[in-house]
Design an enzyme around this catalytic site. Structure first.
Site, PDB file in Angstrom:
ATOM      1  N   LYS A 132      12.965 -14.435  10.366  1.00 37.92           N
ATOM      2  CA  LYS A 132      14.177 -15.242  10.129  1.00 37.92           C
ATOM      3  C   LYS A 132      15.407 -14.394   9.833  1.00 37.92           C
ATOM      4  O   LYS A 132      16.505 -14.736  10.261  1.00 37.92           O
ATOM      5  CB  LYS A 132      13.942 -16.213   8.969  1.00 37.92           C
ATOM      6  CG  LYS A 132      12.989 -17.347   9.293  1.00 37.92           C
ATOM      7  CD  LYS A 132      12.890 -18.278   8.103  1.00 37.92           C
ATOM      8  CE  LYS A 132      11.965 -19.439   8.351  1.00 37.92           C
ATOM      9  NZ  LYS A 132      11.974 -20.402   7.254  1.00 37.92           N
ATOM     10  N   ASP A 147      16.785 -25.275   7.366  1.00 42.00           N
ATOM     11  CA  ASP A 147      15.955 -25.403   6.154  1.00 42.00           C
ATOM     12  C   ASP A 147      16.725 -26.072   5.011  1.00 42.00           C
ATOM     13  O   ASP A 147      16.150 -26.839   4.230  1.00 42.00           O
ATOM     14  CB  ASP A 147      15.467 -24.026   5.684  1.00 42.00           C
ATOM     15  CG  ASP A 147      14.242 -23.551   6.455  1.00 42.00           C
ATOM     16  OD1 ASP A 147      13.523 -24.391   7.026  1.00 42.00           O
ATOM     17  OD2 ASP A 147      13.995 -22.325   6.482  1.00 42.00           O
TER      18      ASP A 147
HETATM   19  P1  NAP Z   1       9.537 -14.856   0.661  1.00 39.19           P
HETATM   20  O1  NAP Z   1      10.906 -14.545   1.205  1.00 39.19           O
HETATM   21  O2  NAP Z   1       8.410 -13.921   0.944  1.00 39.19           O
HETATM   22  O3  NAP Z   1       9.683 -15.037  -0.942  1.00 39.19           O
HETATM   23  C1  NAP Z   1       8.558 -15.219  -1.761  1.00 39.19           C
HETATM   24  C2  NAP Z   1       8.996 -15.579  -3.174  1.00 39.19           C
HETATM   25  O4  NAP Z   1       7.812 -15.806  -3.966  1.00 39.19           O
HETATM   26  C3  NAP Z   1       9.793 -14.464  -3.874  1.00 39.19           C
HETATM   27  O5  NAP Z   1      10.707 -15.039  -4.757  1.00 39.19           O
HETATM   28  C4  NAP Z   1       8.679 -13.732  -4.654  1.00 39.19           C
HETATM   29  O6  NAP Z   1       9.140 -13.037  -5.778  1.00 39.19           O
HETATM   30  C5  NAP Z   1       7.819 -14.901  -5.092  1.00 39.19           C
HETATM   31  N1  NAP Z   1       6.466 -14.460  -5.400  1.00 39.19           N
HETATM   32  C6  NAP Z   1       5.502 -14.114  -4.501  1.00 39.19           C
HETATM   33  N2  NAP Z   1       4.379 -13.760  -5.164  1.00 39.19           N
HETATM   34  C7  NAP Z   1       4.646 -13.869  -6.498  1.00 39.19           C
HETATM   35  C8  NAP Z   1       3.885 -13.633  -7.688  1.00 39.19           C
HETATM   36  N3  NAP Z   1       2.606 -13.207  -7.632  1.00 39.19           N
HETATM   37  N4  NAP Z   1       4.481 -13.884  -8.890  1.00 39.19           N
HETATM   38  C9  NAP Z   1       5.774 -14.321  -8.948  1.00 39.19           C
HETATM   39  N5  NAP Z   1       6.547 -14.552  -7.853  1.00 39.19           N
HETATM   40  C10 NAP Z   1       5.976 -14.320  -6.644  1.00 39.19           C
HETATM   41  O7  NAP Z   1       9.028 -16.277   1.175  1.00 39.19           O
HETATM   42  P2  NAP Z   1       9.914 -17.559   1.549  1.00 39.19           P
HETATM   43  O8  NAP Z   1      10.147 -17.576   3.013  1.00 39.19           O
HETATM   44  O9  NAP Z   1      11.071 -17.617   0.636  1.00 39.19           O
HETATM   45  O10 NAP Z   1       8.876 -18.743   1.223  1.00 39.19           O
HETATM   46  C11 NAP Z   1       8.544 -19.119  -0.113  1.00 39.19           C
HETATM   47  C12 NAP Z   1       7.616 -20.329  -0.094  1.00 39.19           C
HETATM   48  O11 NAP Z   1       8.295 -21.459   0.442  1.00 39.19           O
HETATM   49  C13 NAP Z   1       6.373 -20.141   0.782  1.00 39.19           C
HETATM   50  O12 NAP Z   1       5.288 -20.737   0.122  1.00 39.19           O
HETATM   51  C14 NAP Z   1       6.686 -20.905   2.037  1.00 39.19           C
HETATM   52  O13 NAP Z   1       5.529 -21.405   2.681  1.00 39.19           O
HETATM   53  C15 NAP Z   1       7.522 -22.059   1.462  1.00 39.19           C
HETATM   54  N6  NAP Z   1       8.422 -22.656   2.454  1.00 39.19           N
HETATM   55  C16 NAP Z   1       8.284 -23.994   2.710  1.00 39.19           C
HETATM   56  C17 NAP Z   1       9.138 -24.610   3.609  1.00 39.19           C
HETATM   57  C18 NAP Z   1       8.973 -26.077   3.876  1.00 39.19           C
HETATM   58  O14 NAP Z   1       9.443 -26.527   4.919  1.00 39.19           O
HETATM   59  N7  NAP Z   1       8.364 -26.826   2.976  1.00 39.19           N
HETATM   60  C19 NAP Z   1      10.139 -23.875   4.257  1.00 39.19           C
HETATM   61  C20 NAP Z   1      10.272 -22.512   3.973  1.00 39.19           C
HETATM   62  C21 NAP Z   1       9.381 -21.911   3.064  1.00 39.19           C
HETATM   63  P3  NAP Z   1       9.607 -11.491  -5.656  1.00 39.19           P
HETATM   64  O15 NAP Z   1      11.009 -11.512  -5.131  1.00 39.19           O
HETATM   65  O16 NAP Z   1       9.497 -10.980  -7.043  1.00 39.19           O
HETATM   66  O17 NAP Z   1       8.642 -10.833  -4.698  1.00 39.19           O
END
Ligand code: NAP
Length: 285
Positions: free
Chosen positions: A76, A113
């Site tokens: 993305k 999104d």
């Molecule tokens: P991303 O850019 O990889 O970000 C992941 C986030 O989760 C970061 O803030 C990270 O913190 C945090 N995190 C991961 N592991 C952690 C842990 N063990 N303890 C504390 N914080 C942790 O991913 P993203 O694209 O933003 O997606 C995030 C979530 O949203 C995913 O589950 C994804 O499936 C969901 N999502 C859903 C939709 C929907 O349509 N419903 C759309 C988009 C995304 P750090 O910065 O500290 O690593």
């Protein structure tokens, strides 16, 4: 499958989703449900594209007659430097999830999104008002950025971003402006005290990831609790919120509403988000 016949002739319009890996994506099932429902001669395919091949893969879309694609993890952000045009909302978020191939072959990228997030809240909680009070957002990744942009654009006056890596939250606040405040995880209880909305935009709580283990006792019972994680659909956060009386909205609707604009642009029909569609996707596991 059972919602109509799927026609794919030699004249079929084509679109897809690029990601690496891509096997987990629900987008093919979602778009092909709509194609069948509307008897559209078209196909939407999963495209396993490695990060080092993204430029090549995107540049080949026009040559192969594709109408466009969705992008998912990890493409993305990288795609913003490859496309020829980028919408204002995608610029603000710093990420693209939908690409349209224009008639002259150029690529236009946008991000749906933020729309998907707000629309899901509006449909899931009657009377949702982003200006009702401060929002607490857990996470500072790509999804959290879309949530912050959506909330500010919808009139929220203060978004409190709480992230494991504080610097990432601070970078988000710096690029999105003064309405975004960044706080360390230890300040969560205080941040929730007068909140009108709590959002999990981390990957915690997702199948295969560690659980999201937080204490909701300082959160007002009127605050809406929502989770972007939709596998499982009923996350521990939503269960905990519901048990203490908070209104809750699950994350599947965000996926469904973000998909509408791409489908309409590629295939020419604005599709609806219906209980049958939700049920179909949930039945696939
Ligand atoms: P991303 O850019 O990889 O970000 C992941 C986030 O989760 C970061 O803030 C990270 O913190 C945090 N995190 C991961 N592991 C952690 C842990 N063990 N303890 C504390 N914080 C942790 O991913 P993203 O694209 O933003 O997606 C995030 C979530 O949203 C995913 O589950 C994804 O499936 C969901 N999502 C859903 C939709 C929907 O349509 N419903 C759309 C988009 C995304 P750090 O910065 O500290 O690593």
């Amino acid at each position: 499958m059972g919602n109509g016949t799927h026609i794919i002739s030699g004249r079929a319009k084509t679109a897809g989703v690029m990601g690496w890996p891509i096997g987990h994506s629900k987008s093919p099932a979602l778009h092909n449900f709509w194609l069948r429902q509307h008897h559209i001669d078209g196909a939407y395919v999963p495209m396993a594209v490695k990060p080092e091949h993204l430029t090549q893969a995107l540049r080949a879309l026009s040559a192969q007659g594709f109408a466009g694609v969705n992008l998912t993890v990890p493409h993305k952000e990288a795609a913003t430097t490859i496309v020829d045009e980028i919408s204002d909302v995608a610029k603000k978020i710093g990420a693209i999830n939908t690409i349209f191939v224009l008639p002259d072959g150029r690529l236009r990228g946008t991000n749906t999104d933020a729309f998907g997030f707000i629309e899901n809240l509006k449909q899931g909680f009657t009377g949702f008002n982003a200006a009702a009070g401060p929002a607490v957002v857990l996470g500072a990744g790509g999804a959290a950025r879309a949530v912050c942009v959506a909330l500010i654009d919808a009139g929220c006056r203060e978004v409190r971003v709480i992230n494991r890596t504080l610097a990432r939250g601070e970078a988000l606040a710096k690029s999105l402006g003064a309405k975004i405040k960044t706080l360390p995880w230890q300040n969560l209880a205080t941040a929730m005290k007068d909140a009108a909305l709590l959002v999990n935009a981390t990957s915690l709580g997702m199948t295969g990831q560690p659980p999201l283990d937080i204490d909701l006792s300082s959160l007002p019972k009127t605050a809406v609790v929502t989770d972007l994680v939709y596998a499982p659909l009923d996350t521990a956060l939503l269960v905990a919120g519901r048990e203490r009386g908070n209104p809750t909205v699950d994350g599947l609707g965000m996926l469904l509403y973000q998909a509408q604009a791409g489908f309409e642009g590629w295939f020419g029909v604005k599709p609806s988000v219906t209980p049958e569609l939700r049920q179909h996707l949930l039945s696939l596991g």
